[in-house]
Write an enzyme that holds these catalytic residues in place. Structure first.
Site, PDB file in Angstrom:
ATOM      1  N   ARG A 160       0.872  -1.165   0.000  1.00  0.00           N
ATOM      2  CA  ARG A 160       0.000   0.000   0.000  1.00  0.00           C
ATOM      3  C   ARG A 160       0.914   1.221   0.000  1.00  0.00           C
ATOM      4  NH1 ARG A 160      -2.113  -3.551   3.936  1.00  0.00           N
ATOM      5  NH2 ARG A 160      -4.236  -4.284   3.475  1.00  0.00           N
ATOM      6  N   LYS A 183      -2.351  -2.794   7.859  1.00  0.00           N
ATOM      7  CA  LYS A 183      -3.563  -2.359   8.553  1.00  0.00           C
ATOM      8  C   LYS A 183      -3.734  -3.096   9.871  1.00  0.00           C
ATOM      9  CE  LYS A 183      -6.447  -0.838   4.677  1.00  0.00           C
ATOM     10  NZ  LYS A 183      -7.726  -1.049   3.964  1.00  0.00           N
ATOM     11  N   HIS A 251      -2.869   2.669  -6.160  1.00  0.00           N
ATOM     12  CA  HIS A 251      -3.438   1.466  -5.539  1.00  0.00           C
ATOM     13  C   HIS A 251      -3.726   0.390  -6.582  1.00  0.00           C
ATOM     14  CE1 HIS A 251      -4.903  -0.479  -1.955  1.00  0.00           C
ATOM     15  NE2 HIS A 251      -6.032  -0.809  -2.554  1.00  0.00           N
ATOM     16  N   ARG A 254      -0.995  -2.099  -6.893  1.00  0.00           N
ATOM     17  CA  ARG A 254      -1.056  -3.187  -5.900  1.00  0.00           C
ATOM     18  C   ARG A 254      -2.002  -4.279  -6.389  1.00  0.00           C
ATOM     19  NH1 ARG A 254      -1.248  -4.769  -0.269  1.00  0.00           N
ATOM     20  NH2 ARG A 254      -3.396  -5.060   0.437  1.00  0.00           N
ATOM     21  N   HIS A 277      -4.012  -9.383   3.552  1.00  0.00           N
ATOM     22  CA  HIS A 277      -5.461  -9.417   3.737  1.00  0.00           C
ATOM     23  C   HIS A 277      -5.805 -10.263   4.960  1.00  0.00           C
ATOM     24  CE1 HIS A 277      -6.379  -8.497  -0.768  1.00  0.00           C
ATOM     25  NE2 HIS A 277      -6.154  -7.417  -0.070  1.00  0.00           N
ATOM     26  N   TYR A 286      -9.730 -11.308  -6.690  1.00  0.00           N
ATOM     27  CA  TYR A 286      -8.807 -11.359  -7.823  1.00  0.00           C
ATOM     28  C   TYR A 286      -9.078 -12.567  -8.721  1.00  0.00           C
ATOM     29  CZ  TYR A 286      -6.421  -7.720  -5.301  1.00  0.00           C
ATOM     30  OH  TYR A 286      -6.145  -6.544  -4.651  1.00  0.00           O
TER      31      TYR A 286
END
Length: 306
Positions: A160, A183, A251, A254, A277, A286
């Site tokens: 990110r 995150k 982004h 990514r 994730h 994806y």
């Protein structure tokens, strides 16, 4: 302490615990505060009384449906409603742990369904052209090298933009494997390709500012930490020159990292780890991108596809 402050005090205690124990990002805390404050405000109007801990404990399925209906009438999107419900459930989960409150009705409430937009990756050739074009956006060679290094980390390592800009000078030269804190403070390990390592080292060698170990690795023109908006702007300039769609953002690189790995036979679980994730379902988006692309190729190439 009045009734209202009791409920809002509980909310602030919950948010404080989120920050202290989980390292939740400031933007997330801000969003949670807005969503739960809105919920508490609704309860005050709906019940005709100040919101107290006792009122929070009395919330039932009908109340939750009324709240969601109210939000829907405000033209809140299904995605925003789902986010708000998630915040309220998190708050009630904390209430259950700290007060023993029965929160079954809240936790059993289902979020409105919405179709998540598929990530729009940049094609392989376009990704390379984008990086090359980013380099020539600045008259200062070291700034061009800096921008290339950041963008290469997004595409080559799936970072990110906030993660790339959180690196420090002590991280250079980049190792073969880089530890990234993403995150929620979740740490993951990301392999560093030679092209990314070389791009970063080229920037470091050209950077004219002091390179203190604990300072941000990527610096602005005057030597302070690089503003992410500058990377967004330089990518925007490059994609406009190349005639790429508006979806070609930092982004998106990514997303491209993940999509291109999947196309090359990458394992979904491994890609989940590389992206950081929390849920495999996020990464599974994806697979839809890959399937959509395969169907497009099929329709164009199959004799009866037209």
């Amino acid at each position: 302490m009045n009734e209202r402050s009791g409920a809002y005090d509980l909310m602030e205690r919950w948010l404080t615990s989120m920050t202290a124990l989980r390292g939740t990002a400031e933007k997330t805390i801000h969003a949670y505060r807005n969503d739960v404050s809105s919920f508490l405000g609704f309860l005050t109007n709906y019940k005709g009384a100040q919101t107290s801990q006792a009122m929070l404990a009395d919330v039932n399925t009908r109340d939750m449906r009324a709240w969601l209906s109210f939000e829907r009438q405000r033209d809140l999107s299904p995605r925003s409603m789902a986010r708000a419900l998630s915040a309220v459930k998190s708050f009630y989960g904390w209430l259950s742990e700290t007060t023993g409150m029965n929160v079954t009705a809240v936790l059993a409430t289902r979020a409105p369904k919405f179709k998540k937009p598929l990530p729009r990756p940049v094609e392989r050739t376009a990704a390379k052209q984008l990086i090359d074009t980013v380099e020539i956006q600045s008259m200062d060679g070291w700034i061009g090298a800096r921008d290339v290094a950041v963008v290469t980390l997004l595409y080559g390592c799936g970072l990110r933009i906030s993660e790339a800009l959180s690196l420090q000078f002590k991280d250079a030269p980049l190792p073969d494997v880089l530890k990234i804190r993403g995150k929620g403070g979740k740490e993951r390990v990301v392999p560093v390709l030679p092209v990314a390592r070389n791009a970063v080292q080229t920037y470091v060698n050209m950077c004219p500012h002091a390179q203190n170990p604990n300072d941000a690795l990527f610096l602005g023109k005057r030597g302070g930490p690089l503003n992410p908006r500058l990377i967004q702007k330089v990518v925007e300039q490059a994609r406009m020159q190349l005639g790429l769609p508006a979806s070609a953002t930092p982004h998106a690189l990514r997303h491209s990292f993940a999509t291109h790995l999947l196309e090359a036979g990458g394992d979904l679980r491994a890609i989940q780890e590389l992206l950081g994730h929390a849920s495999l379902s996020t990464t599974q988006a994806y697979t839809s991108v890959d399937q959509a692309r395969l169907m497009e190729v099929y329709r164009k190439s199959h004799p009866k596809g037209a």
